[in-house]
Structures are given as structure tokens and as C-alpha cells.
Design an enzyme around this catalytic site. Structure first.
Site, short mmCIF file in Angstrom:
data_model
loop_
_atom_site.label_atom_id
_atom_site.label_comp_id
_atom_site.label_asym_id
_atom_site.label_seq_id
_atom_site.Cartn_x
_atom_site.Cartn_y
_atom_site.Cartn_z
N MET A 1 -30.70 25.10 112.37
CA MET A 1 -29.99 26.36 112.27
C MET A 1 -30.78 27.47 112.96
O MET A 1 -30.22 28.34 113.63
CB MET A 1 -29.74 26.71 110.81
CG MET A 1 -28.83 27.91 110.61
SD MET A 1 -27.20 27.68 111.38
CE MET A 1 -26.26 27.03 110.00
N GLU B 1 -44.59 20.04 91.55
CA GLU B 1 -43.84 20.84 90.58
C GLU B 1 -42.59 21.48 91.19
O GLU B 1 -41.61 21.73 90.49
CB GLU B 1 -44.73 21.92 89.96
CG GLU B 1 -45.81 21.38 89.03
CD GLU B 1 -47.09 21.01 89.77
OE1 GLU B 1 -47.07 21.02 91.03
OE2 GLU B 1 -48.09 20.70 89.11
N GLN C 1 -57.61 27.88 86.60
CA GLN C 1 -56.16 27.65 86.64
C GLN C 1 -55.38 28.67 85.80
O GLN C 1 -54.35 28.35 85.22
CB GLN C 1 -55.80 26.21 86.22
CG GLN C 1 -56.27 25.19 87.26
CD GLN C 1 -55.71 23.80 87.05
OE1 GLN C 1 -55.38 23.41 85.94
NE2 GLN C 1 -55.58 23.06 88.13
#
Lengths: 566, 195
Positions: free
Chosen positions: A470, A50, A113
Site C-alpha cells: 500500500m 505479548e 522491569q
């Protein structure tokens, strides 16, 4: 006629012009998915995660200007959207996310859920809804798209319980909106605009600092008119990149922490900063009190809360940039600023951060330059977050609006894969290169399978230095090269992984192979992964450490520098 | 929530949609942006479906400007007014439970009378005092009752409203002044309200 909540949602999406949905089903949203075959005009792309759905919707929105749509189920489906929603919120990207929720009677009972996703996303959405009646869906969808795409855009989440999808109600899509608390200011205040024009007309050393707002407002022409009429150099923020053609003589590039040194110096020496649709982010201003301390400031933004948030300004104007600039340009006198433009050119010569040093080694900057040349600056470049992102921002010469797509404010690594997927879906006519880090790519690379499955031909340039680069650079600069938890000593073979996914996979270890590999990837009919094994400890320069000033800037060590123009 | 801060206090009122979660939206914005709420009161407004909130927030002018702008950004917030510098009526209600016995009860009743407060409950060892007024008044009464032993305090938070524009007349001042205060209360309480 009575429709189910699921049908009402699909009908409403169609009325809002939705043509593609990025999503992944589950129990609570199943009634909606089972309705989808009735609406073939709604193309659904089944993602692997998702987070990918949210980032893809974001990438789609950034290249098209239309709200991206992501669907997910309740609980973990909804929480997986969170990074993507937060990214859209930070970067003002229009998005509508729809999540399934447990049935109304089960809400609050810790059902299977069940997650309070409206509670979770409250601080990271522009607005959100929990819809408790099918009769409300039409109104909510209309409001959601309006809120997401107008004013300062942003994500809106709609949470719908499972039994609301199956509940029947009359469908009558509303013609009008009733949002008394939401009326963005579009036109600038005339007297403020005149004050701004006066400052511009009096300025000897003006600069324009153009941000994402130019793109969101579509004010490219107006920006160009202003810059050309008064001969003002244009500096663009990270998300402002591509709002002004980088081959234009007035384009100065990006300033700030890893911006072009000459752009930062031009701001420092300016007597007027004209900030357009940007928010004085800490990556741009460093130490707020020292930022452009010698200049007056005009700030034009559609969000009143951005005015005076980080930097005090002399003339604030709240409004839509396209409209405000049109009004402003009428009051701005033609000017030449010969001396000032000469000074900016001189700064470019003194601080040539756009040059890439000559070397036989395979350095990341070279890869970006080669992609820039191979695509003539006309591709859409999607990046992750970190060193490769800065090099892409610095060394690709962007020529078209909405061609630089990157997670700016939230700095979400992993954006580069699904973000590029969404960008390519939104602009199937364009070449889309994802400039990826080896770290970020591995966060979301499962979506390459989605690309192969749906014939979405994104080209990947993995800037593979085997490091979270980085972070490593900060460890080098501030922690005496103690590389704690930043090294990937055993990355997968990304070229073979390309084979495994069913796309083209190439590995480049030598500078001489770069151009050929880029050409092969672009010639391939489908997604392609090019694994560039680059110098591991290459640093991004210039570098202004966090919260410091331009006087603390570290530029690339000079002896390496060769005088060759890009 | 902190009340004893050195930062100036500002009173902000907001007209908001009366929907589930609206209070959460507003308070969540305060929290995530690091703004301090000294007090908060919510209730129905004169319009059905709309509520009115009164915030007392602490901060300098820049902070308060940001607070009001960010409140404006919330879709469910219809109108925000910073009435700190305006001519306003401010009131809150407090219930104060004070230890009291046969010896002290009379003295407590006297103080309560001076403040035009009421004793609303009497028990053998305590009384409950109800007081209405601005923050200063409530705090002054609380301070005066402290020596008797304040057991419990419940305050509603300030609500505020602009005074009428036309005359600026302050009707509460037109009313007869309260009985002359005891020296100790005069020292700590400069009342601008009647209550």
C-alpha cells in the site's frame, strides 16, 4: 475463606466466563502463573510475543463477542501489549489485559522491569486500574469485564503488583457494581426515533451505512428488517463487513477510499444517509464538508461523543442499535424505492469495482475470489493491513456475521497472524483463513509456532508481492514511483518456513495452481502457509486520495475490464 | 495553556471520583484531543470521596460539546456541566507581588482598597496583594499594578457555581457598592462581582 490475590484473580476470571487466556509470563506476574494449575478450566495459550497475546485476545473477542483476555508481565511484557490494546480501543473490541507490576514498595523507584503501564495505556484503554490491595481484585475484575463488554466496548487493563498476587484476602465476588460515572444509554429517545422514522418514510433515495456497531450489538435481524421493509440499500464500512449478507440483493458493499465505487456514488446521490454504529471515519468520508453533501443524515450510535464529531447530522440517536432499531422499525413504513434501487444497479454497471479483470497473471484479487469460492463465503477471514486487506474486503463474499476480522482504525500490520490465532481459538468449528501481507506476516510470524504447538489450524494466504504494497502504491501515485524503503528484495521462502515451523508450506507462482493449493491447505490437518507470489505492482482500485472527494476517485483503468460477474 | 486566545471561553464543572490518577485521566483526554485548557481548579466537593473540577476551556460550541462528551466517557467522571451560559458565580484568587517603596506604597494600597483586595505581606521593596474575584477583576487589578512593577503572579484558576434557581437574586449586588472607582480603573474594569 482467605485466598491469595492470584487465586482471587483466577476465581474472578472463572466467574466472568473466561475459558482461554493468551499470555506470556515473567517475574512480576509469576505468582499468578504458578497459581494457574489450580484452575484447569482456564486454558492458557503461551504466545511468542505479548503483542501476539493482545491481538489474539482481540481476534477471539471479535469472533465470539466475549471479552478476550491477555496476560503479560511488567515492563517490556506490558509495553509489548500496547499495539494490541490500541488496536482494540480504536475498533471497540472488548478485552481485559492483566499485567504484573513490581512489588508495591518498589513502585516509582525505577525497579527492574518497572514501567508505568497504567500511565502508558491511559489514552488507549476504555479504563484501567492499578490494584494496590488483594481485597480489591474481585471488584476490579467485575468492573473491568462490565466496562469492557458493555456500552461501546473496549480494552480495560488491570495492573497488579507482584506482592498483591501473594497477599491474602477474603474472597467474596461482588453481585453488583457501583459505577456512578458509567451508565451507557441503551434506549433511543422516542421523539428522536420518530423523527428518524419520518425522514426514512419521506426519503426517495435512502441508504443505510452500517458499521461495526451492528455486530457489537448483534442487531443483524433488526438491520435486515429495516432494509427489507423499506427496501433500502445497505452499505457497510470496513468493520461493518459481514453484518449484512453480501449475497443479499440489497447489499451494496463497502464505500470510501478503497471501497466499491458504486457504494460511494450511492452515498453521493442519496437523499438520506442512515448511519448505524459507525463513526464517519476519514477513510469513509474523505473531505468531511463534501461527504454526502446532498443528503440528510440520521446517526445512531451508543457513544454520544461520536455524534457530530466528524460530520453534522440531522437526527442523532444515542442508544444500543438492537433496541433502537426495534423501536425504529415499528415506525418505518414499508416502501419499494424501485427507481432508486434501479439507479443503484445502474451505478454497479457503470462502476463495476467488484469485477476482477481477466488475466493469465497471478493477481491478488484472484486469490481472494478463489478462497471465497472454496469456502463458500463461510470462512472467517482475518487480514493484516494494506493492499491485501482491501482486496479481501472487496472480493470475498461474506455471508455470516463476525466473519471478517481486521485491524481497522489503528491499521496494525502484523495483526493477521495472532488475530487469526485468536479467531480460530474462539471458533474452532470454523475454517479460518488469514489473508496476510508478506510485510505484516513477518512482523508476527513467530506465532505460527504457537499455532503448531497448540494445534490451531489457521490457513495462511500470503499475498506476497515483495513490497509494503500500500505504501508502494502511494509512492507510485504521489511520488513518481520512487520506491523508498518499501521493497523486500530477499524475503524468506515462506513455504520452507512452513516446513520449519512444522506445518504445511506451499508456494504458488502460477494462476493455474491457486485452486489446488487452497484445497490442499484446507485438507491439511493443521496450520498451513500458502505463499502466493503475485504481481508486484498491482494497485487497489478504486482509490480516493486522502482527504479528497468522490469526484477525485481513480478507478481501475478500463481497457482491462471484462464483463464477467462474480 | 494559552489565555490570550480569540476563541470564546467556556466554564465547565465536573464531579469526579477522588482517586489517584483522576486528574491525569481528565487532563490527558484534553491533551490528546487537542482541547485547550485556560484554567483548571480542583478541590474536594460536598460529598466525601468526590472532587469537583472547574475548567475554563477555549473553543467554539462544537469543541466544547466534544469536551463535555469525552469527559462524560471517562469512567471516573460522574457529572459534567457546561455552565458557560448559565447564571453563575465565578471566582478566582490571585497573589500578586508588586515592587513597592515608600513613595509608591500608599498609591498601591489605595488601588488595593478599591478592589477590596488585601495586602498580605509587606517588605521594604515589595508587597504581596491577595485578590478574589472573577477573571476580569483579577486581570484589571493586575493591569493597574503593572506600572509599579509586577514581580510575580500566582492564580488559582476559576471556580464556578450556579446561582440559586428560585429568585436569581445576586446577593453580592445587594451589598453596598464598592467605593467609586478611579477613572483609570473604571475604564478597564466593569465589575459584576463583589468579592
Amino acid at each position: 475463606m482467605k485466598l491469595t490475590g492470584a487465586q482471587i484473580l483466577c476465581e474472578s476470571m472463572l466467574r466472568e466466563g473466561v475459558d482461554v487466556i493468551f499470555g506470556l509470563p515473567g517475574g512480576a506476574i509469576l505468582p499468578l502463573y504458578q497459581t494457574l494449575p489450580q484452575y484447569p478450566a482456564l486454558r492458557h495459550i503461551l504466545m511468542r510475543h505479548e503483542q501476539g497475546a493482545a491481538h489474539a485476545a482481540d481476534g477471539y473477542a471479535r469472533v465470539t463477542g466475549r471479552p478476550g483476555v491477555a496476560w503479560a508481565t511488567s515492563g517490556p511484557g506490558a509495553t509489548n501489549l500496547v499495539t494490541g490494546i490500541a488496536t482494540a480501543q480504536m475498533d471497540s473490541v472488548p478485552m481485559v489485559a492483566v499485567t504484573g507490576q513490581v512489588a508495591r514498595a518498589a513502585i516509582g523507584s525505577d525497579a527492574f522491569q518497572e514501567t508505568d503501564i497504567t500511565g502508558i495505556t491511559l489514552p488507549i484503554t476504555k479504563h484501567n486500574y492499578l490494584v494496590m490491595s488483594a481485597a480489591d481484585i474481585g471488584r476490579v475484575v467485575k468492573e473491568a469485564f462490565h466496562i469492557a463488554s458493555t456500552g461501546r466496548p473496549g480494552p480495560v487493563l488491570i495492573d497488579i503488583p507482584k506482592d498483591v498476587f501473594t497477599e491474602k484476602a477474603d474472597f467474596d465476588y461482588p453481585d453488583s457494581l457501583d459505577l456512578p460515572g458509567y451508565k451507557p444509554t441503551l434506549d433511543g429517545h422516542p421523539s428522536q426515533v420518530k423523527k428518524a422514522a419520518k425522514l426514512i418514510n419521506e426519503a426517495k433515495r435512502p441508504v443505510i451505512l452500517a458499521g461495526h456497531g451492528i455486530i457489537l450489538s448483534g442487531a443483524y435481524e433488526e438491520l435486515r428488517d429495516l432494509a427489507e421493509k423499506a427496501q433500502i440499500p445497505v452499505i457497510t464500512t470496513l468493520l461493518g463487513i459481514s453484518c449484512f449478507p453480501e449475497d443479499h440483493v440489497l447489499c451494496v458493499g463497502m464505500p470510501g477510499m478503497h471501497g466499491m465505487a458504486y457504494a460511494s456514488w450511492a452515498i453521493e446521490e442519496a437523499d438520506l444517509v442512515i448511519a448505524l454504529g459507525m463513526r464517519f471515519d476519514d477513510r469513509i468520508i474523505g473531505k468531511p464538508s463534501a461527504f454526502a453533501a446532498n443528503s440528510k443524515k440520521i446517526h445512531i450510535d451508543i457513544d454520544p461523543s461520536e455524534i457530530g464529531k466528524n460530520v453534522k447530522v440531522d437526527v442523532p440517536i444515542v442508544g444500543d442499535l438492537k433496541r433502537v432499531l426495534r423501536m425504529l422499525n415499528k415506525h418505518v413504513d414499508a416502501a419499494v424505492h424501485v427507481e432508486w434501487l434501479g439507479r443503484v444497479e445502474e451505478l454497479k454497471r457503470q462502476h463495476p469495482s467488484h469485477l476482477v479483470r481477466e488475466t493469465d497473471k497471478l493477481i491478488p484479487q484472484c486469490v481472494i475470489k478463489e478462497i471465497s469460492e472454496a469456502t463458500n463465503g463461510e470462512a472467517i477471514i482475518v487480514t493484516g493491513v494494506g493492499q491485501h486487506q482491501m482486496w479481501a474486503a472487496q472480493h470475498y463474499v461474506f455471508k455470516e456475521p463476525r466473519s471478517f476480522v481486521s485491524s481497522g482504525g489503528s491499521g496494525a500490520m502484523g495483526y493477521e497472524v495472532p488475530g487469526a490465532l485468536g479467531a480460530q481459538v474462539g471458533r474452532p468449528d470454523k475454517v479460518v483463513w488469514s489473508v496476510a501481507g508478506d510485510g505484516g506476516f513477518q512482523m508476527t510470524m513467530s506465532e505460527v509456532a504457537t499455532m503448531v504447538e497448540n494445534r490451531i489450524p489457521v490457513k495462511f494466504a500470503i499475498i506476497n508481492n515483495g513490497f509494503l504494497g500500500m505504501v508502494r502504491q502511494w509512492q507510485e501515485a504521489f511520488y513518481q514511483r520512487r520506491y523508498v524503503a518499501t521493497s523486500y528484495t530477499r524475503n524468506p521462502d515462506f513455504a520452507k518456513l512452513g516446513d520449519a515451523f512444522g506445518c504445511l508450506g506451499l508456494k504458488v507462482t502460477d494462476k493455474s495452481q491457486v485452486r489446488g493449493a487452497i484445497q490442499r491447505a484446507m485438507a491439511y490437518d493443521g496450520p498451513a502457509i500458502v505463499d502466493f507470489i503475485v504481481e508486484q505492482e498491482e494497485n487497489v482500485y478504486p482509490f480516493i486520495p486522502s482527504g479528497q472527494t468522490i469526484h477525485d476517485m481513480i478507478e481501475e483503468p478500463r481497457p482491462h475490464r471484462q464483463e464477467s460477474r462474480r | 495553556m494559552t489565555t490570550d486566545s480569540a476563541l470564546p471561553k467556556h466554564t465547565i464543572t465536573a464531579l469526579v471520583e477522588d482517586r489517584p490518577g483522576v486528574l491525569n485521566r481528565v487532563v490527558s483526554m484534553f491533551r490528546r484531543r487537542g482541547f485547550n485548557i485556560a484554567s483548571l481548579a480542583v478541590g474536594q466537593s460536598e460529598v466525601a470521596g468526590l472532587s469537583r473540577m472547574t475548567f475554563v476551556v477555549e473553543g467554539d460550541d462544537t469543541t466544547v460539546e466534544q469536551v463535555t462528551k469525552h469527559m462524560h466517557k471517562l469512567i471516573d467522571v460522574i457529572k459534567v456541566s457546561d455552565i458557560s451560559n448559565a447564571n453563575t458565580v465565578e471566582r478566582e484568587l490571585a497573589l500578586i507581588r508588586v515592587s513597592a517603596n515608600a513613595q509608591t506604597r500608599n498609591e498601591i494600597m489605595q488601588i488595593v482598597g478599591i478592589f477590596r483586595a488585601n495586602v498580605v505581606d509587606v517588605a521594604p521593596d515589595s508587597v504581596v496583594v491577595e485578590v478574589t474575584g472573577d477573571q476580569d477583576k483579577v486581570e484589571s487589578l493586575q493591569n493597574l499594578l503593572k506600572p509599579f512593577g509586577v514581580v510575580e503572579v500566582m492564580r488559582t484558576g476559576t471556580i464556578a457555581m450556579n446561582r440559586g434557581m428560585a429568585t436569581g437574586a445576586r446577593t453580592d449586588e445587594a451589598r453596598p457598592r464598592r467605593p467609586s472607582a478611579t477613572p483609570s480603573s473604571r475604564a478597564t474594569w466593569t465589575d459584576r462581582s463583589g468579592g
